[in-house]
Design a protein around this motif. Structure first.
Motif, PDB file in Angstrom:
ATOM      1  N   VAL A  38      83.463 -40.235-122.442  1.00 21.52           N
ATOM      2  CA  VAL A  38      83.428 -39.486-121.187  1.00 21.52           C
ATOM      3  C   VAL A  38      83.922 -38.070-121.450  1.00 21.52           C
ATOM      4  O   VAL A  38      84.963 -37.871-122.075  1.00 21.52           O
ATOM      5  CB  VAL A  38      84.288 -40.180-120.108  1.00 21.52           C
ATOM      6  N   CYS A  41      85.095 -32.591-118.780  1.00 24.14           N
ATOM      7  CA  CYS A  41      84.708 -31.898-117.545  1.00 24.14           C
ATOM      8  C   CYS A  41      84.620 -32.859-116.362  1.00 24.14           C
ATOM      9  O   CYS A  41      84.652 -32.439-115.209  1.00 24.14           O
ATOM     10  CB  CYS A  41      83.391 -31.142-117.721  1.00 24.14           C
ATOM     11  N   ASN A  42      84.553 -34.171-116.641  1.00 28.35           N
ATOM     12  CA  ASN A  42      84.471 -35.177-115.579  1.00 28.35           C
ATOM     13  C   ASN A  42      85.829 -35.672-115.096  1.00 28.35           C
ATOM     14  O   ASN A  42      85.906 -36.414-114.124  1.00 28.35           O
ATOM     15  CB  ASN A  42      83.644 -36.374-116.056  1.00 28.35           C
ATOM     16  N   LYS A  45      86.748 -35.238-111.227  1.00 26.29           N
ATOM     17  CA  LYS A  45      86.067 -36.143-110.287  1.00 26.29           C
ATOM     18  C   LYS A  45      86.497 -37.593-110.488  1.00 26.29           C
ATOM     19  O   LYS A  45      86.566 -38.350-109.529  1.00 26.29           O
ATOM     20  CB  LYS A  45      84.552 -35.969-110.317  1.00 26.29           C
ATOM     21  N   LEU A  46      86.842 -37.976-111.726  1.00 26.65           N
ATOM     22  CA  LEU A  46      87.336 -39.331-111.975  1.00 26.65           C
ATOM     23  C   LEU A  46      88.719 -39.529-111.349  1.00 26.65           C
ATOM     24  O   LEU A  46      89.015 -40.600-110.818  1.00 26.65           O
ATOM     25  CB  LEU A  46      87.376 -39.618-113.479  1.00 26.65           C
ATOM     26  N   MET A  71      80.683 -43.283-114.245  1.00 27.38           N
ATOM     27  CA  MET A  71      79.816 -42.131-114.491  1.00 27.38           C
ATOM     28  C   MET A  71      78.361 -42.568-114.652  1.00 27.38           C
ATOM     29  O   MET A  71      77.451 -41.950-114.116  1.00 27.38           O
ATOM     30  CB  MET A  71      80.264 -41.367-115.749  1.00 27.38           C
ATOM     31  N   ARG A  74      76.643 -43.257-111.374  1.00 29.73           N
ATOM     32  CA  ARG A  74      76.167 -42.056-110.667  1.00 29.73           C
ATOM     33  C   ARG A  74      74.771 -41.673-111.165  1.00 29.73           C
ATOM     34  O   ARG A  74      73.911 -41.281-110.395  1.00 29.73           O
ATOM     35  CB  ARG A  74      77.104 -40.850-110.875  1.00 29.73           C
ATOM     36  N   TYR A  89      73.486 -39.076-118.436  1.00 35.08           N
ATOM     37  CA  TYR A  89      74.846 -39.538-118.729  1.00 35.08           C
ATOM     38  C   TYR A  89      75.396 -38.698-119.876  1.00 35.08           C
ATOM     39  O   TYR A  89      76.540 -38.255-119.859  1.00 35.08           O
ATOM     40  CB  TYR A  89      74.843 -41.023-119.118  1.00 35.08           C
ATOM     41  N   GLY A  92      74.863 -34.558-118.701  1.00 31.35           N
ATOM     42  CA  GLY A  92      75.365 -34.145-117.393  1.00 31.35           C
ATOM     43  C   GLY A  92      74.369 -34.498-116.301  1.00 31.35           C
ATOM     44  O   GLY A  92      73.155 -34.407-116.496  1.00 31.35           O
TER      45      GLY A  92
END
Length: 127
Positions: A38, A41-42, A45-46, A71, A74, A89, A92
């Motif tokens: 992962v 940058c995520n 949001k996580l 992720m 989504r 994934y 992005g």
């Protein structure tokens, strides 16, 4: 069943099922962490979604898998279970394009895992 196979194939392809793997991306000065790799940058949001509390959680085998699966979900919501899902994934959710050598290789791995775990070819459920 297909979604779980996709999770397993992704973890295998991204890290070889290793939770301690960390990879630096010099192009965008980010890091990929844990079994699902992962991207850093995520992390915001996580955290907001309550999946992790801190970046280091991505290196935990369970929390890292949870984050990667969240992720991936989504991407599945937006693209279904396709090669395009893995591309997004990996690159992005809003990345331009549809595929790259990495996503094509992973999609082949997914096909192998699917056949081993279900006894069917992935084309059988995609039709």
């Amino acid at each position: 069943m297909e979604i779980y196979v996709l999770y397993v194939a992704t973890s295998f392809f991204e890290s070889g099922f290793k939770s301690h793997v960390k990879h630096y991306n010099p192009k965008n000065d980010t890091w990929d962490y844990g079994p699902m790799q992962v991207n850093s940058c995520n992390v915001p949001k996580l955290k907001k979604a309550g999946i992790i509390e801190r970046t280091e959680d991505l290196m935990d085998p369970i929390k890292g898998l949870d984050a990667g699966c969240w992720m991936m979900d989504r991407c599945i919501e937006k693209y279904g279970i396709t090669e395009n899902t893995y591309f997004h994934y990996n690159a992005g959710l809003n990345a331009r394009g549809r595929s790259n050598p990495n996503s094509r290789d992973m999609w082949k791995e997914f096909g192998k895992f699917f056949k081993v775990l279900t006894g069917r070819c992935q084309d059988e459920w995609m039709e």
